[in-house]
Structure formats: structure tokens, C-alpha cells
Scaffold this active site. Structure first.
Site, PDB file in Angstrom:
ATOM      1  CG  HIS A 291    -109.635  40.685  -5.834  1.00  0.00           C
ATOM      2  ND1 HIS A 291    -109.723  39.415  -6.362  1.00  0.00           N
ATOM      3  CD2 HIS A 291    -108.655  41.309  -6.521  1.00  0.00           C
ATOM      4  CE1 HIS A 291    -108.822  39.281  -7.322  1.00  0.00           C
ATOM      5  NE2 HIS A 291    -108.162  40.394  -7.431  1.00  0.00           N
ATOM      6  CB  CYS A 292    -114.519  37.915  -5.634  1.00  0.00           C
ATOM      7  SG  CYS A 292    -113.278  37.078  -4.639  1.00  0.00           S
ATOM      8  CB  ILE A 293    -118.570  40.296  -7.339  1.00  0.00           C
ATOM      9  CG1 ILE A 293    -118.882  39.120  -6.406  1.00  0.00           C
ATOM     10  CG2 ILE A 293    -119.728  40.502  -8.309  1.00  0.00           C
ATOM     11  CD1 ILE A 293    -120.117  39.309  -5.576  1.00  0.00           C
ATOM     12  CB  ILE A 295    -111.729  41.775 -10.085  1.00  0.00           C
ATOM     13  CG1 ILE A 295    -111.666  43.132  -9.367  1.00  0.00           C
ATOM     14  CG2 ILE A 295    -110.420  41.470 -10.813  1.00  0.00           C
ATOM     15  CD1 ILE A 295    -111.354  44.300 -10.247  1.00  0.00           C
ATOM     16  CG  ASP A 296    -112.449  37.015  -9.330  1.00  0.00           C
ATOM     17  OD1 ASP A 296    -111.498  37.817  -9.374  1.00  0.00           O
ATOM     18  OD2 ASP A 296    -112.690  36.306  -8.345  1.00  0.00           O
TER      19      ASP A 296
END
Length: 470
Positions: A291-293, A295-296
Site C-alpha cells: 500500500h505504501c510505496i 500509493i503514498d
């Protein structure tokens, strides 16, 4: 006539920010507050947080819209990698319950929002789950409640989006209830760092809000770090992941041209990583997942664009990392062609379809775009993953192989996409006909050998033809 005094000094300004004009601590908790904590969203972030808070003695209730998840948890079943069924049973024994009924919010002293924040089809932030959670809280909000947003988002969300929704309750943030942001730092499958021993960043709408949030997390987190405010805490999360996103893109682009230059990038990284200062090793791969790299950083890019600026670093990193699946296909075709085979008539085995090693989480895994491109070129595709029992690509079921050695021997080409611990170098070298290793498994220092000479991604070489590392 406009008042000459400042906004915070002016008693005649009816638009005075209540949080700033009334910096007094929030009032005593409502007598109706009988539960310590309600966590909205019981996924990879919310459930580990619930487990840690429960272990610290807090009375915790989990709120989720997914009836299956709620029933499973109340029955002692876990749906995330980091918690076993034994862990969930221990939570239940400590008084944890899960519910789909928002009325549980009315008796909470603290409410933490841990809902998903994906990208919209247009590539911007989708805050639908956050706004829905805030609306539910507003309908049940009591004076003195502490509300914390943990869902990753762009700077300003807590103040500009969540706060107005909560204040529809008639209560004022910073005066009648506390409001804060604390970025989640969950790393699924990490055996070393969890909720308790990962420093917790908190930023409050007011200093008193920040103090309340810090006191709350301090009950079960070893180290709490106070940011100046909610925007700084929101930015901290995006900075962490943008840093990784950009550096992964750097080595991915280097991998492409190093192949053309005849440079062993893995050896260069291993050598550079021996420097005790000024360098951190990042490694190339088939793309970025989780989810992080992926998306964020887009949340940050979105916010920057509202100011009229491009965020060129993020946009370039997204472009580079986004084209890695195509580069994997290019290398796969070259490897097959060198053996006189065509991709359209080949049996291709994909090893690992999750986004990282030894977990079942498939969010944004690069395995899916790689598989999509393989199927489009006519390859006969199978997959092996010890953590995923069934796998679909664009609605099509992909055949699963359960006998790894046999699958390796029967495939014309094997592409290793996720470095599960089951995929040991000796096994891959012995059974695979052709192998493209996109994770550098074949370059790692074997167990039993001294890793002190170089870091874990060490100078291990394979001399066998038909085996390549990305």
C-alpha cells in the site's frame, strides 16, 4: 470595517479558529465513555494496533464494515499475516470484540481511524473510507473524546477534511474534543519491528491535542515522537515512503542501463554498501508493491499539484518503477530467444505473487502486471506461491503449482518475482531450465558463509547458463 487586531486577538471576528482561540485542555470525558478505545478498520494497520493496545490492558473494540472479517475475529480467526489465531484468541480473552455497529463509538474515550486510502481511478486520493468513518464518529461523538487519524493521506487532511465532518456533531475540535494525526508504520511480516517498538509520530491540532495523543500511545508504544502539528505528521509519513520510492527507482533505472553496459549492478551495490556512512543500499526489482510505496507518494504529488507545481521526482520515480514489469518481459523474451524458444509457445512459471517475501499480502504486487503481459503475449502461465492458494489476473484463474521441484523442471522459463524463503538458490539452480531472478536471490550470501565480507545481498555468483539476475 475590518478590525486592525490579529485574528486570535479579535473578539469581534466570528470566524475565529476555536482550536486556537481556546487552547484550554478539552473537558472531562463524558460519563457515557465506558470503553478505552475503538479502532475503525481492522486490516493490516488496525488489527495489530488493537492487539498491542489490548495487551497493555485497554478495553478495545474493533469496528469494521466487513461482516466476514468481524465474524471471523469474534470466532478467533485472523485475516492478516502479523497475527496468528492464537494472538486473536488472546485478544478475545482480554475483552476485545469486533462489531459492524457504529453505536460502539458513543462510549469510546479514544477513536482511531485505520481505514484504507487507495488511489481513485483518476490517480488522486480516494478518501471515501476516511470521510465515511468521520461521519460515523460525528453521529456518536462525546465531549472529551480523542480522535486520531492513522490512514495515510496528504498534508491538511486532518484539519481540512476530517475536522469539519467531526464538527458537524456540534462539538469543536481542540475545544470540546481532541483531534490528532499519527502515521501508521506497520511493516507486514517484519519479525523485528512491530507496534510497540517502532517510534510513534503524533501531531495534534493543538498542543493539548498532541499531548493527549502522545499520552494515549505512550501506554503501549515504547517511544512517542511529537511533531509540530497534524500537517507535519502527515508529511512525515509521505516523506518516509517517497524517499524509498525515489531510491528504488534510481536502482531500477541503473539496472536497465547496467545490463547494456555489461556492469554487474548487484556486485556494485554490495561493494558500495561496505561504506559505513553516507550510503544506504536499495535493490532493483520487478516493480514496487504494497500500500505504501506505490500509493503514498502520489498523495504528496496530488497536494503539490494543487499549488500549481509538478512534483517531478515522484512523477519520474512512478514512471520508472511502473515500467519495470515491461522490462521483466523484455528480459524474459531475450532469455528464451537465446535458447531458441518463443514466449508465445512457452510454459512460464511465476514464483511468488505477493508484494513481499513470506506474507500473503498481494496489494499492488508487480506480479499481476507481469502476468498480464505474459498472457497477452501468448505464454502458458502457472504460478507457485506457498502463501496464496488461488490467484486471478483480470478475472482469469491462473493454475497453481504445488510441487515446486516438478514445476521448475517442467517450465520452459521460471521468473522469480517474490523472494519467499522457500526459493533457495541451490534448489533454483538445480531444477530450473531457464530462470530470471528479479529479486537477487541468487546473489545472496548462502547460510553458513561469512556475511561480514559484504552485506546480505552479497557477491555470490552462478556460472550456469540459462540463469540471469535482473
Amino acid at each position: 470595517m475590518k478590525c486592525a487586531r490579529s485574528r486570535n486577538e479579535c473578539e469581534c471576528d466570528h470566524e475565529v479558529d476555536a482550536a486556537n482561540s481556546n487552547p484550554a485542555p478539552a473537558p472531562e470525558q463524558s460519563p457515557a465513555a465506558t470503553g478505552d478505545l475503538v479502532i475503525i478498520g481492522l486490516g493490516y494497520v488496525g488489527l495489530p494496533l488493537a492487539a498491542e493496545a489490548s495487551a497493555a490492558g485497554l478495553k478495545v473494540t474493533g469496528l469494521d464494515v466487513n461482516e466476514r472479517v468481524v465474524q471471523g475475529l469474534n470466532g478467533g480467526a485472523s485475516h492478516v499475516d502479523d497475527l496468528s489465531e492464537a494472538d486473536v484468541r488472546a485478544m478475545l480473552e482480554r475483552g476485545f470484540t469486533a462489531s459492524t455497529d457504529p453505536s460502539v463509538l458513543a462510549t469510546a474515550r479514544t477513536i482511531v481511524i485505520c481505514v484504507p486510502t487507495p488511489l481513485s481511478p483518476e490517480g488522486g486520493p480516494d478518501l471515501g473510507a476516511v470521510t465515511a468513518a468521520a461521519g460515523s464518529i460525528a453521529a456518536h461523538l462525546s465531549p472529551g473524546t480523542l480522535v486520531i487519524l492513522e490512514s495515510t493521506t496528504y498534508p491538511g487532511t486532518t484539519d481540512e477534511v476530517v475536522r469539519p465532518l467531526l464538527e458537524e456533531s456540534g462539538l469543536v475540535a481542540g475545544a470540546d474534543f481532541h483531534l490528532a494525526f499519527s502515521p501508521e508504520r506497520i511493516d507486514p511480516g517484519n519479525p523485528t519491528f512491530g507496534v510497540a517498538n517502532t517510534p510513534k509520530v503524533v501531531g495534534g491540532l493543538t498542543p493539548e491535542c498532541g499531548e493527549a495523543a502522545a499520552e494515549f500511545y505512550g501506554r503501549f508504544v515504547n517511544s512517542v515522537v511529537r511533531a509540530r502539528g497534524t500537517r507535519e505528521a502527515e508529511m512525515a509519513k509521505l516523506l518516509e515512503n517517497t524517499y524509498r520510492h525515489v531510491n528504488i527507482a534510481l536502482v531500477n533505472e541503473m539496472a536497465i542501463f547496467c545490463q547494456e553496459l555489461g556492469v554487474d549492478l548487484w556486485d556494485s551495490i554490495a561493494a558500495a554498501a561496505t561504506k559505513p556512512f553516507g550510503f544506504q543500499a536499495f535493490y532493483p526489482g520487478p516493480g514496487v508493491g504494497g500500500h505504501c510505496i506505490p500509493i503514498d507518494p502520489n498523495y504528496l504529488s496530488y497536494k503539490v499539484k494543487t499549488l500549481g507545481y509538478p512534483f517531478r521526482f515522484v512523477e519520474l520515480a512512478q514512471e520508472i518503477n511502473g515500467r519495470m514489469p515491461s522490462y521483466v518481459i523484455q528480459r524474459a523474451q531475450e532469455l528464451l530467444n537465446e535458447s531458441g524458444l518463443a514466449l508465445s509457445r512457452s510454459k512460464v512459471l511465476v514464483l511468488g505473487v505477493t508484494y513481499k517475501a513470506d506474507i500473503a499480502d498481494q496489494r499492488e504486487s508487480p506480479a499481476r502486471p507481469v502476468a498480464r503481459k505474459l498472457l497477452a503475449k501468448g505464454a502458458t502461465l502457472t504460478y507457485h506461491d506457498p502463501h496464496v492458494e488461488s490467484w486471478q489476473v483480470d478475472g482469469e484463474d491462473i493454475e497453481r503449482s504445488t510441487d515446486l521441484d516438478r514445476a521448475l523442471a517442467e517450465a520452459d522459463l521460471t521468473i522469480l518475482l517474490t523472494d519467499h524463503s522457500e526459493y533457495r538458490p541451490k534448489r533454483l539452480e538445480e531444477y530450473a531450465r531457464l530462470l530470471l531472478d528479479t529479486r537477487g536471490v541468487l546473489r545472496r550470501t548462502p547460510r553458513g558463509e561469512d556475511p561480514a565480507v559484504v552485506p546480505a545481498q552479497g557477491r555470490r555468483y552462478t556460472q550456469r547458463e540459462g540463469i540471469q539476475v535482473l
